[in-house]
Write a protein that holds these residues in place. Structure first.
Motif, PDB file in Angstrom:
ATOM      1  N   UNK A  78       0.768  -1.388   0.172  1.00 19.04           N
ATOM      2  CA  UNK A  78      -0.202   0.231  -0.153  1.00 19.04           C
ATOM      3  C   UNK A  78       0.749   2.024   0.172  1.00 19.04           C
ATOM      4  N   UNK A  79       1.532   1.033   0.556  1.00 16.81           N
ATOM      5  CA  UNK A  79       2.734   2.384   1.294  1.00 16.81           C
ATOM      6  C   UNK A  79       3.915   1.849   1.204  1.00 16.81           C
ATOM      7  N   UNK A  80       5.702   2.589   1.310  1.00 12.75           N
ATOM      8  CA  UNK A  80       6.771   2.528   1.764  1.00 12.75           C
ATOM      9  C   UNK A  80       7.515   3.501   2.501  1.00 12.75           C
ATOM     10  N   UNK A  81       7.375   3.134   3.628  1.00 16.11           N
ATOM     11  CA  UNK A  81       8.275   4.077   4.477  1.00 16.11           C
ATOM     12  C   UNK A  81       9.355   4.416   4.388  1.00 16.11           C
ATOM     13  N   UNK A  82      10.259   4.931   3.077  1.00 13.39           N
ATOM     14  CA  UNK A  82      11.641   4.901   3.146  1.00 13.39           C
ATOM     15  C   UNK A  82      12.396   6.417   3.512  1.00 13.39           C
ATOM     16  N   UNK A  83      12.665   6.345   4.955  1.00 11.36           N
ATOM     17  CA  UNK A  83      13.784   7.440   5.508  1.00 11.36           C
ATOM     18  C   UNK A  83      12.299   8.580   5.873  1.00 11.36           C
ATOM     19  N   UNK A  84      12.284   9.320   5.452  1.00 14.76           N
ATOM     20  CA  UNK A  84      11.345  11.050   6.181  1.00 14.76           C
ATOM     21  C   UNK A  84      10.278  11.068   5.046  1.00 14.76           C
ATOM     22  N   UNK A  85      10.038  10.002   4.801  1.00 16.81           N
ATOM     23  CA  UNK A  85       9.070   9.951   3.245  1.00 16.81           C
ATOM     24  C   UNK A  85       8.099   9.148   3.386  1.00 16.81           C
ATOM     25  N   UNK A  86       6.993   8.608   2.853  1.00 17.94           N
ATOM     26  CA  UNK A  86       5.953   7.572   2.792  1.00 17.94           C
ATOM     27  C   UNK A  86       6.084   7.882   1.002  1.00 17.94           C
ATOM     28  N   UNK A  87       5.794   6.501   0.186  1.00 18.10           N
ATOM     29  CA  UNK A  87       5.068   7.099  -0.710  1.00 18.10           C
ATOM     30  C   UNK A  87       4.326   5.658  -1.787  1.00 18.10           C
ATOM     31  N   UNK A  88       3.319   5.853  -1.418  1.00 21.13           N
ATOM     32  CA  UNK A  88       1.920   5.620  -1.305  1.00 21.13           C
ATOM     33  C   UNK A  88       1.522   4.666  -3.526  1.00 21.13           C
ATOM     34  N   UNK A  89       1.188   3.670  -2.965  1.00 24.13           N
ATOM     35  CA  UNK A  89       0.365   3.092  -4.549  1.00 24.13           C
ATOM     36  C   UNK A  89      -0.467   4.168  -4.619  1.00 24.13           C
ATOM     37  N   UNK A  90      -0.583   4.013  -6.384  1.00 28.45           N
ATOM     38  CA  UNK A  90      -2.196   4.371  -6.240  1.00 28.45           C
ATOM     39  C   UNK A  90      -3.443   3.943  -5.119  1.00 28.45           C
ATOM     40  N   UNK A  91      -3.938   4.821  -4.973  1.00 28.85           N
ATOM     41  CA  UNK A  91      -5.169   4.376  -4.444  1.00 28.85           C
ATOM     42  C   UNK A  91      -6.500   4.652  -5.346  1.00 28.85           C
ATOM     43  N   UNK A  92      -7.933   3.302  -4.543  1.00 29.66           N
ATOM     44  CA  UNK A  92      -8.703   2.974  -5.777  1.00 29.66           C
ATOM     45  C   UNK A  92      -9.443   3.869  -5.210  1.00 29.66           C
ATOM     46  N   UNK A  93     -11.125   3.250  -5.196  1.00 28.92           N
ATOM     47  CA  UNK A  93     -12.456   3.526  -4.909  1.00 28.92           C
ATOM     48  C   UNK A  93     -12.828   3.117  -3.829  1.00 28.92           C
ATOM     49  N   UNK A  94     -12.033   1.803  -3.838  1.00 28.18           N
ATOM     50  CA  UNK A  94     -12.448   0.668  -3.944  1.00 28.18           C
ATOM     51  C   UNK A  94     -13.122   0.841  -1.982  1.00 28.18           C
ATOM     52  N   UNK A  95     -14.672   0.398  -1.102  1.00 29.05           N
ATOM     53  CA  UNK A  95     -14.142   0.863  -0.297  1.00 29.05           C
ATOM     54  C   UNK A  95     -13.746  -0.812   0.655  1.00 29.05           C
ATOM     55  N   UNK A  96     -12.635  -0.713   1.874  1.00 29.95           N
ATOM     56  CA  UNK A  96     -11.816  -1.948   1.728  1.00 29.95           C
ATOM     57  C   UNK A  96     -13.384  -2.404   3.386  1.00 29.95           C
ATOM     58  N   UNK A  97     -14.400  -2.468   3.353  1.00 32.99           N
ATOM     59  CA  UNK A  97     -14.769  -2.529   4.173  1.00 32.99           C
ATOM     60  C   UNK A  97     -16.130  -3.670   3.237  1.00 32.99           C
ATOM     61  N   UNK A  98     -17.070  -2.988   2.232  1.00 31.20           N
ATOM     62  CA  UNK A  98     -17.352  -3.951   1.836  1.00 31.20           C
ATOM     63  C   UNK A  98     -17.140  -4.398   0.290  1.00 31.20           C
ATOM     64  N   UNK A  99     -15.464  -4.373  -0.631  1.00 30.15           N
ATOM     65  CA  UNK A  99     -15.286  -4.277  -1.299  1.00 30.15           C
ATOM     66  C   UNK A  99     -15.840  -4.225  -2.452  1.00 30.15           C
ATOM     67  N   UNK A 100     -16.213  -2.788  -1.781  1.00 26.03           N
ATOM     68  CA  UNK A 100     -17.277  -1.896  -3.597  1.00 26.03           C
ATOM     69  C   UNK A 100     -17.087  -0.858  -4.049  1.00 26.03           C
ATOM     70  N   UNK A 101     -16.839  -0.359  -5.272  1.00 28.39           N
ATOM     71  CA  UNK A 101     -16.936   0.896  -6.008  1.00 28.39           C
ATOM     72  C   UNK A 101     -18.066   1.199  -6.027  1.00 28.39           C
ATOM     73  N   UNK A 102     -18.051   2.505  -5.321  1.00 26.71           N
ATOM     74  CA  UNK A 102     -19.299   3.837  -5.398  1.00 26.71           C
ATOM     75  C   UNK A 102     -19.483   3.236  -7.182  1.00 26.71           C
ATOM     76  N   UNK A 103     -21.338   3.216  -7.332  1.00 29.47           N
ATOM     77  CA  UNK A 103     -21.245   3.583  -9.296  1.00 29.47           C
ATOM     78  C   UNK A 103     -20.667   5.212  -9.654  1.00 29.47           C
ATOM     79  N   UNK A 104     -20.924   6.667  -8.354  1.00 30.02           N
ATOM     80  CA  UNK A 104     -20.917   7.183  -9.011  1.00 30.02           C
ATOM     81  C   UNK A 104     -19.287   7.921  -8.575  1.00 30.02           C
ATOM     82  N   UNK A 105     -19.044   9.067 -10.055  1.00 32.12           N
ATOM     83  CA  UNK A 105     -17.575   8.811  -9.714  1.00 32.12           C
ATOM     84  C   UNK A 105     -17.305   9.970  -9.223  1.00 32.12           C
ATOM     85  N   UNK A 106     -17.894  10.621  -8.354  1.00 34.48           N
ATOM     86  CA  UNK A 106     -17.715  11.820  -7.205  1.00 34.48           C
ATOM     87  C   UNK A 106     -17.120  11.014  -5.898  1.00 34.48           C
ATOM     88  N   UNK A 107     -17.863   9.816  -5.601  1.00 33.84           N
ATOM     89  CA  UNK A 107     -17.882   9.020  -4.966  1.00 33.84           C
ATOM     90  C   UNK A 107     -17.008   8.604  -4.317  1.00 33.84           C
TER      91      UNK A 107
END
Length: 127
Positions: free
Chosen positions: A20-49
């Motif tokens: 999900x991310x790497x902590x390298x020294x004083x920096x965090x480099x995240x992987x791309x985060x998408x709109x998937x809800x981690x609790x439900x496994x669902x992605x909202x149908x609405x773009x804004x959501x």
């Protein structure tokens, strides 16, 4: 420099050979985060959501490394339809408030049927 992977159940688990991310020294480099809800496994149908969920996932990953959106120095944002840029920009600006990290935004095809992906680099200041 010390490097360690970061993981939180408050964001989607990696679906491939990455962290999900790497902590390298004083920096965090995240992987791309998408709109998937981690609790439900669902992605909202609405773009804004979907954008809001991607930003919530980004916040969660950053928090695991002791950072928040105010620590972000750069983002890379990917949209499957650049025509959604205005909506994306509204939600992004609302999430970051007055903080304005450097940003690149691209129109691109994304795997998994997602319409937005956000990755970030944050500076923790050695916390």
């Amino acid at each position: 420099m010390t490097m360690k992977p970061l993981f939180t159940a408050e964001a989607p688990a990696p679906g491939g050979a990455y962290s999900q991310a790497m902590l390298a020294g004083d920096y965090i480099f995240t992987a791309g985060q998408v709109g998937l809800n981690p609790q439900t496994g669902e992605t909202p149908a609405d773009f804004r959501e979907e954008v809001r969920q991607a930003l919530a996932n980004l916040r969660s990953v950053l928090a695991e490394g002791g950072a928040d959106l105010n620590d972000v120095v750069r983002t890379m944002c990917l949209l499957t339809d650049i025509g959604n840029f205005a909506v994306f920009n509204e939600e992004y600006a609302a999430a970051f408030g007055e903080h304005r990290p450097a940003r690149s935004t691209f129109g691109i095809a994304l795997a998994g049927g997602f319409t937005v992906e956000i990755e970030a680099i944050a500076y923790t200041g050695g916390r």
